[in-house]
Write a protein that holds these residues in place. Sequence first.
Motif, mmCIF file in Angstrom:
data_model
loop_
_atom_site.group_PDB
_atom_site.id
_atom_site.type_symbol
_atom_site.label_atom_id
_atom_site.label_comp_id
_atom_site.label_asym_id
_atom_site.label_seq_id
_atom_site.Cartn_x
_atom_site.Cartn_y
_atom_site.Cartn_z
ATOM 1 N N ASP B 66 0.849 -1.180 0.000
ATOM 2 C CA ASP B 66 0.000 0.000 0.000
ATOM 3 C C ASP B 66 0.885 1.231 0.000
ATOM 4 O O ASP B 66 1.891 1.277 0.716
ATOM 5 C CB ASP B 66 -0.906 0.000 1.250
ATOM 6 C CG ASP B 66 -2.261 0.629 0.941
ATOM 7 O OD1 ASP B 66 -2.426 1.159 -0.179
ATOM 8 O OD2 ASP B 66 -3.149 0.574 1.809
ATOM 9 N N GLU B 67 0.526 2.177 -0.819
ATOM 10 C CA GLU B 67 1.239 3.447 -0.812
ATOM 11 C C GLU B 67 0.206 4.538 -1.007
ATOM 12 O O GLU B 67 -0.461 4.608 -2.030
ATOM 13 C CB GLU B 67 2.273 3.510 -1.936
ATOM 14 C CG GLU B 67 3.013 4.839 -1.946
ATOM 15 C CD GLU B 67 4.136 4.898 -2.966
ATOM 16 O OE1 GLU B 67 4.097 4.128 -3.938
ATOM 17 O OE2 GLU B 67 5.041 5.728 -2.782
ATOM 18 N N ARG B 68 0.031 5.345 0.025
ATOM 19 C CA ARG B 68 -0.999 6.368 -0.074
ATOM 20 C C ARG B 68 -0.472 7.697 0.432
ATOM 21 O O ARG B 68 0.437 7.758 1.261
ATOM 22 C CB ARG B 68 -2.235 5.974 0.748
ATOM 23 C CG ARG B 68 -2.606 4.519 0.522
ATOM 24 C CD ARG B 68 -3.965 4.222 0.108
ATOM 25 N NE ARG B 68 -5.065 4.683 0.901
ATOM 26 C CZ ARG B 68 -6.322 4.578 0.464
ATOM 27 N NH1 ARG B 68 -6.573 4.080 -0.711
ATOM 28 N NH2 ARG B 68 -7.313 4.976 1.218
ATOM 29 N N LEU B 69 -1.065 8.744 -0.115
ATOM 30 C CA LEU B 69 -0.706 10.094 0.295
ATOM 31 C C LEU B 69 -2.016 10.860 0.408
ATOM 32 O O LEU B 69 -2.807 10.886 -0.540
ATOM 33 C CB LEU B 69 0.216 10.715 -0.765
ATOM 34 C CG LEU B 69 0.789 12.091 -0.403
ATOM 35 C CD1 LEU B 69 1.724 12.012 0.782
ATOM 36 C CD2 LEU B 69 1.526 12.672 -1.617
ATOM 37 N N ASN B 70 -2.254 11.457 1.554
ATOM 38 C CA ASN B 70 -3.502 12.195 1.787
ATOM 39 C C ASN B 70 -4.727 11.369 1.394
ATOM 40 O O ASN B 70 -5.632 11.862 0.720
ATOM 41 C CB ASN B 70 -3.506 13.517 1.032
ATOM 42 C CG ASN B 70 -2.361 14.395 1.481
ATOM 43 O OD1 ASN B 70 -1.996 14.381 2.652
ATOM 44 N ND2 ASN B 70 -1.778 15.128 0.550
ATOM 45 N N ASP B 71 -4.718 10.088 1.785
ATOM 46 C CA ASP B 71 -5.828 9.175 1.543
ATOM 47 C C ASP B 71 -6.073 8.861 0.060
ATOM 48 O O ASP B 71 -7.121 8.383 -0.320
ATOM 49 C CB ASP B 71 -7.123 9.724 2.174
ATOM 50 C CG ASP B 71 -8.049 8.583 2.581
ATOM 51 O OD1 ASP B 71 -7.574 7.422 2.572
ATOM 52 O OD2 ASP B 71 -9.198 8.852 2.894
ATOM 53 N N LYS B 72 -5.077 9.170 -0.802
ATOM 54 C CA LYS B 72 -5.212 8.810 -2.221
ATOM 55 C C LYS B 72 -4.164 7.755 -2.543
ATOM 56 O O LYS B 72 -3.032 7.839 -2.065
ATOM 57 C CB LYS B 72 -4.968 10.044 -3.116
ATOM 58 C CG LYS B 72 -5.997 11.139 -2.948
ATOM 59 C CD LYS B 72 -7.156 10.902 -3.899
ATOM 60 C CE LYS B 72 -8.203 11.984 -3.888
ATOM 61 N NZ LYS B 72 -8.502 12.555 -2.581
ATOM 62 N N GLU B 73 -4.547 6.788 -3.366
ATOM 63 C CA GLU B 73 -3.594 5.763 -3.762
ATOM 64 C C GLU B 73 -2.501 6.369 -4.624
ATOM 65 O O GLU B 73 -2.791 7.034 -5.608
ATOM 66 C CB GLU B 73 -4.308 4.664 -4.558
ATOM 67 C CG GLU B 73 -4.615 3.457 -3.709
ATOM 68 C CD GLU B 73 -5.433 2.412 -4.448
ATOM 69 O OE1 GLU B 73 -5.980 2.721 -5.510
ATOM 70 O OE2 GLU B 73 -5.509 1.298 -3.938
ATOM 71 N N VAL B 74 -1.259 6.135 -4.229
ATOM 72 C CA VAL B 74 -0.152 6.586 -5.064
ATOM 73 C C VAL B 74 0.164 5.482 -6.069
ATOM 74 O O VAL B 74 0.380 5.730 -7.248
ATOM 75 C CB VAL B 74 1.089 6.912 -4.208
ATOM 76 C CG1 VAL B 74 2.259 7.294 -5.099
ATOM 77 C CG2 VAL B 74 0.770 8.028 -3.224
ATOM 78 N N SER B 75 0.154 4.249 -5.572
ATOM 79 C CA SER B 75 0.335 3.109 -6.458
ATOM 80 C C SER B 75 -0.944 2.289 -6.423
ATOM 81 O O SER B 75 -1.496 2.045 -5.363
ATOM 82 C CB SER B 75 1.492 2.234 -5.987
ATOM 83 O OG SER B 75 2.617 3.029 -5.737
ATOM 84 N N ARG B 76 -1.396 1.886 -7.596
ATOM 85 C CA ARG B 76 -2.624 1.117 -7.688
ATOM 86 C C ARG B 76 -2.342 -0.327 -7.258
ATOM 87 O O ARG B 76 -1.444 -0.971 -7.808
ATOM 88 C CB ARG B 76 -3.130 1.154 -9.137
ATOM 89 C CG ARG B 76 -4.389 0.409 -9.349
ATOM 90 C CD ARG B 76 -5.609 1.343 -9.311
ATOM 91 N NE ARG B 76 -6.834 0.544 -9.338
ATOM 92 C CZ ARG B 76 -7.449 0.129 -8.250
ATOM 93 N NH1 ARG B 76 -6.986 0.414 -7.061
ATOM 94 N NH2 ARG B 76 -8.551 -0.581 -8.352
ATOM 95 N N ILE B 77 -3.080 -0.829 -6.273
ATOM 96 C CA ILE B 77 -2.911 -2.217 -5.829
ATOM 97 C C ILE B 77 -4.175 -2.972 -6.240
ATOM 98 O O ILE B 77 -5.270 -2.648 -5.767
ATOM 99 C CB ILE B 77 -2.745 -2.305 -4.297
ATOM 100 C CG1 ILE B 77 -1.800 -1.214 -3.755
ATOM 101 C CG2 ILE B 77 -2.292 -3.681 -3.874
ATOM 102 C CD1 ILE B 77 -0.348 -1.415 -3.992
ATOM 103 N N SER B 78 -4.032 -3.953 -7.120
ATOM 104 C CA SER B 78 -5.214 -4.661 -7.622
ATOM 105 C C SER B 78 -5.766 -5.620 -6.568
ATOM 106 O O SER B 78 -5.062 -6.022 -5.644
ATOM 107 C CB SER B 78 -4.863 -5.447 -8.875
ATOM 108 O OG SER B 78 -4.003 -6.511 -8.534
ATOM 109 N N ALA B 79 -7.038 -5.975 -6.737
ATOM 110 C CA ALA B 79 -7.686 -6.900 -5.795
ATOM 111 C C ALA B 79 -6.950 -8.232 -5.775
ATOM 112 O O ALA B 79 -6.821 -8.874 -4.728
ATOM 113 C CB ALA B 79 -9.149 -7.098 -6.185
ATOM 114 N N LYS B 80 -6.444 -8.636 -6.938
ATOM 115 C CA LYS B 80 -5.724 -9.894 -7.042
ATOM 116 C C LYS B 80 -4.440 -9.835 -6.214
ATOM 117 O O LYS B 80 -4.099 -10.774 -5.497
ATOM 118 C CB LYS B 80 -5.396 -10.164 -8.519
ATOM 119 C CG LYS B 80 -4.851 -11.544 -8.793
ATOM 120 C CD LYS B 80 -4.885 -11.828 -10.289
ATOM 121 C CE LYS B 80 -4.036 -13.043 -10.622
ATOM 122 N NZ LYS B 80 -2.594 -12.763 -10.572
#
Lengths: 224, 250
Positions: B66-80
């Motif tokens: 997980d990589e987030r900044l101000n509650d926004k995804e910085v890197s997209r992590i897929s459900a898979k």
Amino acid sequence: MDDRMVRVIGILQDSFFPLLKAGVTFTVPLAIISFFLGMIVAFTVAIIRVTRFKPLLPIARFYVWIIRGTPLLVQLFIIFYGLPTIGVTLDAFVSGVIGFTLSVGAYGSETIRAAILSVPKGQWEAAHALGLSRIQTLMYVIIPQAFKVAIPPMANSFISLVKDTSLAATITITELFQVAQQITARTYEPLWLYMEAAFIYLIFCSVLSVMQSRLELRFGKSGD
Amino acid sequence: MIRIENVYKSFGNLEVLKDISLTVEKGEVVCIIGPSGSGKSTLLRSLNHLERITGGRIYIADELVDERLNDKEVSRISAKKVSEICSELGMVFQRFNLFPHMTVLENVMLSPMKVKGVSKQTAMEKALELLKKVGLIDKKDEYPPKLSGGQQQRVAIARALAMEPKIMLFDEPTSALDPELVYEVLDVMKALAKEGMTMVVVTHEMGFAREVADRVVFMDNGEIIEAGSPDNIFSNPTQTRTREFLSRII
């Protein structure tokens, strides 16, 4: 025994089998088919609402809003008497099935949704932690538990439905109540005839109540 | 094995994790202690996405979780991807969360079969072996609500181990247990630690932390106040807040 009594008993005897036959050939099939189809609708709508499936969510909400907010009798009239004016003419029985299915679907979806939401959040969390997808979690973990919760209210709606099918008399379906009306028109014994019709509904619903208890017992075994 | 970098988490205006950084090495047993509401469980639950952090980065086995900044995804992590990560992390909950409609054996077999596609035969052999390990082979056909809390928690451990995780997370595993049942669960955890399992344990069991942990992390008010060997934390805490907390509970 006075003549009136003898006459009434005769009418009741003569009408019992026609009424029972109407019940078995129209009331029961109407209820069973509508309930079966209604459950499919209800389940689909409930899943759309629980998973907040974006494309269909507004449609699902709109459907439940309309069906729950308008009387079933009015819905049946729109389907059977209203639709032919725009060229959609349906057989009375088919109209009945559509009307009752939509009704069961809307109310049932709320019951199933509540049952799904009644499963503790920890179950979702454990499944997620084990790597199960949302769909797998629903299938293997949540729905089997929700099913148990949903049995009593669902049996309740089915019993309600059996009685509600008497509304189908108003759209010319010759179900139990319609036949009772016909015989009454001939014999002028509304009290006895309608009591007899009520008695047959009571038999049907009592049988269903017993089946409900059996079902609850069977699915209540595992778990708490 | 786990790398947590500058992690923040808020629920609305309430900040529950403030700039947390923590690394857990392979084979290490880390116990997180601290008062209720200090953010221990939230931190643990962020590792497998049961909570989403609002800022920072988390790596598991060098993979970005997980990589987030101000509650926004910085890197997209897929459900898979999330599911893959979850199957490397075993988690044990305070309330056990066993599936009550399945037998003990079915509980343990479910995820290997459905997530990893393991055959029923293989899943069963593995499950039986694990149930033997936690001492509950004779309960395999029972339904969880029939078991004691301690037994349920041991099944939950077996269920998590069935996925052959690289790391085990324990979220107050003994807090819901009657005192006399605590030890049977702790014993299973000790055995696991001895085998070299990487473990992160949120706990109030100071005796366990002292005996088993390689490192103890003290959290308060969303921050890591102090971390170190059990000896250092329990015998020579450097921070006032750590001392205050320990004096209250021991």
